[in-house]
Structures are given as structure tokens and as C-alpha cells.
Design a protein around this motif. Structure first.
Motif, PDB file in Angstrom:
ATOM      1  N   ASP A   6      -8.704  -3.627  -1.681  1.00  0.00           N
ATOM      2  CA  ASP A   6      -9.797  -3.245  -1.987  1.00  0.00           C
ATOM      3  C   ASP A   6     -10.044  -4.038  -3.702  1.00  0.00           C
ATOM      4  O   ASP A   6     -10.978  -4.780  -3.962  1.00  0.00           O
ATOM      5  CB  ASP A   6     -10.405  -2.465  -1.396  1.00  0.00           C
ATOM      6  CG  ASP A   6     -10.965  -1.855  -0.192  1.00  0.00           C
ATOM      7  OD1 ASP A   6     -10.714  -2.612   0.174  1.00  0.00           O
ATOM      8  OD2 ASP A   6     -10.923  -1.006  -0.222  1.00  0.00           O
ATOM      9  N   ARG A   7      -8.858  -3.631  -4.180  1.00  0.00           N
ATOM     10  CA  ARG A   7      -8.534  -4.533  -5.908  1.00  0.00           C
ATOM     11  C   ARG A   7      -7.743  -5.583  -6.112  1.00  0.00           C
ATOM     12  O   ARG A   7      -8.808  -6.478  -6.220  1.00  0.00           O
ATOM     13  CB  ARG A   7      -7.406  -3.574  -6.387  1.00  0.00           C
ATOM     14  CG  ARG A   7      -8.070  -1.876  -6.714  1.00  0.00           C
ATOM     15  CD  ARG A   7      -6.945  -1.538  -7.459  1.00  0.00           C
ATOM     16  NE  ARG A   7      -6.613  -1.841  -8.719  1.00  0.00           N
ATOM     17  CZ  ARG A   7      -7.063  -1.757  -9.862  1.00  0.00           C
ATOM     18  NH1 ARG A   7      -8.110  -1.081 -10.339  1.00  0.00           N
ATOM     19  NH2 ARG A   7      -6.480  -2.064 -11.146  1.00  0.00           N
ATOM     20  N   LEU A  33      -6.716   9.033  -1.924  1.00  0.00           N
ATOM     21  CA  LEU A  33      -7.177   7.712  -3.350  1.00  0.00           C
ATOM     22  C   LEU A  33      -8.781   8.682  -3.775  1.00  0.00           C
ATOM     23  O   LEU A  33      -8.863   8.983  -4.452  1.00  0.00           O
ATOM     24  CB  LEU A  33      -7.691   7.213  -2.145  1.00  0.00           C
ATOM     25  CG  LEU A  33      -6.137   5.903  -2.332  1.00  0.00           C
ATOM     26  CD1 LEU A  33      -6.868   4.850  -1.533  1.00  0.00           C
ATOM     27  CD2 LEU A  33      -5.835   5.455  -2.594  1.00  0.00           C
ATOM     28  N   ASN A  68      -9.040   9.536  -7.225  1.00  0.00           N
ATOM     29  CA  ASN A  68     -10.108   8.364  -7.850  1.00  0.00           C
ATOM     30  C   ASN A  68      -9.126   7.165  -7.754  1.00  0.00           C
ATOM     31  O   ASN A  68      -9.814   6.236  -8.998  1.00  0.00           O
ATOM     32  CB  ASN A  68     -10.958   8.704  -8.914  1.00  0.00           C
ATOM     33  CG  ASN A  68     -12.187   7.467  -9.226  1.00  0.00           C
ATOM     34  OD1 ASN A  68     -12.831   7.163  -8.794  1.00  0.00           O
ATOM     35  ND2 ASN A  68     -12.444   7.016 -10.291  1.00  0.00           N
ATOM     36  N   SER A 125      -5.985   8.537   1.881  1.00  0.00           N
ATOM     37  CA  SER A 125      -7.240   8.085   2.162  1.00  0.00           C
ATOM     38  C   SER A 125      -7.732   9.519   1.264  1.00  0.00           C
ATOM     39  O   SER A 125      -8.233   9.447   0.395  1.00  0.00           O
ATOM     40  CB  SER A 125      -7.441   8.181   3.554  1.00  0.00           C
ATOM     41  OG  SER A 125      -7.878   9.026   4.774  1.00  0.00           O
ATOM     42  N   GLN A 164      -8.787   3.492  -5.566  1.00  0.00           N
ATOM     43  CA  GLN A 164      -8.851   2.150  -5.456  1.00  0.00           C
ATOM     44  C   GLN A 164      -7.323   1.861  -3.819  1.00  0.00           C
ATOM     45  O   GLN A 164      -6.649   1.846  -4.609  1.00  0.00           O
ATOM     46  CB  GLN A 164      -9.795   0.879  -5.114  1.00  0.00           C
ATOM     47  CG  GLN A 164     -10.947   0.981  -5.221  1.00  0.00           C
ATOM     48  CD  GLN A 164     -11.484  -0.255  -6.202  1.00  0.00           C
ATOM     49  OE1 GLN A 164     -10.821  -0.525  -7.226  1.00  0.00           O
ATOM     50  NE2 GLN A 164     -12.499  -0.797  -5.833  1.00  0.00           N
ATOM     51  N   THR A 165      -8.021   1.524  -2.492  1.00  0.00           N
ATOM     52  CA  THR A 165      -6.826   0.182  -1.580  1.00  0.00           C
ATOM     53  C   THR A 165      -6.295  -0.040  -3.134  1.00  0.00           C
ATOM     54  O   THR A 165      -7.006  -1.104  -3.464  1.00  0.00           O
ATOM     55  CB  THR A 165      -6.796   0.724  -0.439  1.00  0.00           C
ATOM     56  OG1 THR A 165      -8.059  -0.687  -0.657  1.00  0.00           O
ATOM     57  CG2 THR A 165      -7.463   1.258   0.213  1.00  0.00           C
ATOM     58  N   GLU A 176       0.787  -1.349   0.002  1.00  0.00           N
ATOM     59  CA  GLU A 176      -0.236  -0.021  -0.173  1.00  0.00           C
ATOM     60  C   GLU A 176       1.025   1.274  -0.052  1.00  0.00           C
ATOM     61  O   GLU A 176       0.662   1.970  -0.525  1.00  0.00           O
ATOM     62  CB  GLU A 176      -0.736   0.036   1.055  1.00  0.00           C
ATOM     63  CG  GLU A 176      -2.171   0.702   0.717  1.00  0.00           C
ATOM     64  CD  GLU A 176      -3.217  -0.486  -0.431  1.00  0.00           C
ATOM     65  OE1 GLU A 176      -3.474   0.669  -0.919  1.00  0.00           O
ATOM     66  OE2 GLU A 176      -3.269  -1.537   0.332  1.00  0.00           O
ATOM     67  N   HIS A 178     -10.855  -7.207  -5.078  1.00  0.00           N
ATOM     68  CA  HIS A 178     -12.336  -7.427  -6.181  1.00  0.00           C
ATOM     69  C   HIS A 178     -11.778  -8.658  -7.119  1.00  0.00           C
ATOM     70  O   HIS A 178     -12.775  -9.502  -7.623  1.00  0.00           O
ATOM     71  CB  HIS A 178     -11.650  -6.083  -6.443  1.00  0.00           C
ATOM     72  CG  HIS A 178     -13.051  -6.202  -8.396  1.00  0.00           C
ATOM     73  ND1 HIS A 178     -14.446  -5.928  -8.550  1.00  0.00           N
ATOM     74  CD2 HIS A 178     -12.347  -5.940  -9.480  1.00  0.00           C
ATOM     75  CE1 HIS A 178     -14.591  -6.267  -9.193  1.00  0.00           C
ATOM     76  NE2 HIS A 178     -13.523  -6.134 -10.184  1.00  0.00           N
TER      77      HIS A 178
END
Length: 266
Positions: free
Chosen positions: A191-192, A181, A185, A178, A187-188, A148, A195
Motif C-alpha cells: 500500500d505504501r 498492523l 498503526n 494483519s 500500512q502494508t 511484506e 501511495h
């Protein structure tokens, strides 16, 4: 000259089943015979043995009467693997490459166009951090934070580029990681990865991937008393809890449970 490319053979055995090593040697001999008949030379310099397990039995295998070299870490299809399959070295290498790509972007491009910088980041840096994450999903928080941090470094440098100077975190115009981000636009990366896990799971369930999911979990269109339609073997160790099936199904089932609760409330 032609070579037989990217061939793997494997077997598994316990310490009491060392006789199975003969089966693997027979397989090597069979491949050698086939390659000679097909006039495809096996590349001995790129042939190696990797033993997996806590205390793997080190057996010598031979290719054309020569010992096959044994490695502790190997690169295979873009992954760096070791005896423990923990992917720590793989991630250290990926992080290093992604950071260098970000350094190169800001060194080579003087633009302050956010759209361009984001496109360069998504094209040349982020792929290092997202290749095959369904397989190599990081399991320790130190690695997760290090991954990250790469994206946080990029967004911080974009902020500096936009301001035309380095901004201290005590300055009024400083934006937190944060907040950046949201501004750009993004995502962390965690999170990706989640997904990508869910998308892979959906393809697996729909039969779009040549893997029989029944080896890992079963699915019934009709919900059970548990409130969901999946059954799978529960994990007993930390490693198995982080295995793809467990981490994805736990998430899918939890999401399903929340939706059912929301529906009941409404």
C-alpha cells in the motif's frame, strides 16, 4: 587527485544498427578528451559497460586505449541493475539488509516501548524496502511476499517483546499479521508503494519533476466519454503493463471511475 564522478552515456540500437556503437565510442573519446583538458582523471576501475536486452550485442568499448570491463550486474545510485532490469537481485539485497537491521534493533535495545521500536524500524529498516520503489517496484508475487514478510517479522518480534516471551500462533493472545498492523498503526508495504506511485504521478502532472509526462501520457482537464482525462499507450506485454505509467494510470482511472459511480448512486 580529482575524478569526474557519476557520468553515464548510452545508446540504443537493433542488431541491424550495430554501426551506432561507433557513436558511443566517439562519445567516450570526447569525454576522455574533455576530462584531460579539465585535468579530471576518469576512474577506470569504476568504469564499466552494461548491455540491456534479451540478447544484447556485446561490443568492446575502450577508454584511453584500454578495454572497458563488462559487467552483468552493477550498482548505480543505490540500485542493483542487471541485463534484464528485473531488480530481483536488488530486492534480495534490500530484504537481507532490512532483516539484519531488525535483528540489530532487537539485539541492541532491550526496551519494550512500542513507540521506540516503531521509530527504530521506520528509521533503520523500512527505508531499505522503500528506496526508489517508483523505479524498482517489484513485479512478481514471490518478491512482494518476501518484502511484506520483513515487516511481518518485525511486528511479530514486537508482539513477543511486549509479552515477554515467544507466543505460538495457537495461543489465545497471538495476533495475526494483519491485526498487528492495525495494533501498531502500520500500512502494508505494498500500500505504501502504491501511495508513493500516486504522489510521484501528482508531482509529474504538476510539473514539479523535470520529466515531460507527454512522452508517456496526455492529460486533458475536460473528461472524455471514457469518464477520465488521461490517454496513454496501452500495454501489450507483461513488462509494459507493470511500467510506472500503466500501473499508476490504471489505478488512478479506476479510483476516478469508482468515485463517479459513488456520486451517481448518492
Amino acid at each position: 587527485m580529482q575524478f569526474a564522478d557519476d557520468l553515464k552515456i548510452f545508446t540504443s540500437f537493433s542488431k541491424s544498427q550495430t554501426g551506432k556503437t561507433k557513436d558511443l565510442q566517439k562519445a567516450i573519446d570526447s569525454i576522455t578528451e574533455w576530462s584531460e583538458n579539465a585535468k579530471l582523471e576518469l576512474n577506470k576501475s569504476k568504469t564499466y559497460v552494461l548491455s540491456l536486452g534479451k540478447t544484447p550485442t556485446k561490443v568492446e568499448y575502450r577508454l584511453q586505449n584500454e578495454p572497458i570491463k563488462r559487467e552483468l550486474t552493477v550498482r548505480d545510485l543505490g540500485f542493483i541493475l542487471n541485463e534484464k532490469l528485473d531488480f530481483k537481485l536488488h530486492w534480495r539485497t534490500a530484504i537481507k539488509k532490512a532483516n539484519f537491521a531488525i535483528y540489530s534493533i532487537f539485539k541492541s535495545f532491550c526496551s519494550s516501548n512500542v513507540r521506540l521500536l516503531l521509530l527504530l524500524y521506520k528509521t533503520f529498516a523500512r527505508p531499505f524496502l522503500e528506496y526508489g520503489t517508483v523505479v524498482s517496484n517489484p513485479t512478481d508475487m514471490k518478491t512482494v511476499k518476501s518484502i511484506e514478510a520483513v515487516q511481518n517479522t518485525f511486528t511479530r518480534r514486537v508482539m513477543f517483546r511486549m509479552a515477554g516471551r515467544r507466543i505460538l500462533n495457537t495461543d489465545p493472545e497471538y495476533r495475526s499479521a494483519s491485526d498487528r498492523l492495525i495494533d501498531y498503526n502500520l500500512q502494508t508495504l505494498k500500500d505504501r508503494r502504491e501511495h508513493f506511485d500516486v504522489k510521484f504521478f501528482q508531482k509529474l502532472l504538476l510539473g514539479k519533476i523535470a520529466i515531460d509526462h507527454n512522452n508517456y501520457f496526455s492529460y486533458s482537464p475536460t473528461k472524455t466519454r471514457r469518464g477520465h482525462s488521461y490517454r496513454w499507450k496501452k500495454s501489450k506485454t507483461k513488462i509494459s503493463r507493470l511500467f510506472f505509467t500503466n500501473r499508476v494510470l490504471n489505478k488512478v482511472v479506476n479510483q476516478s471511475s469508482r468515485k463517479n459511480t459513488d456520486s451517481d448512486i448518492s
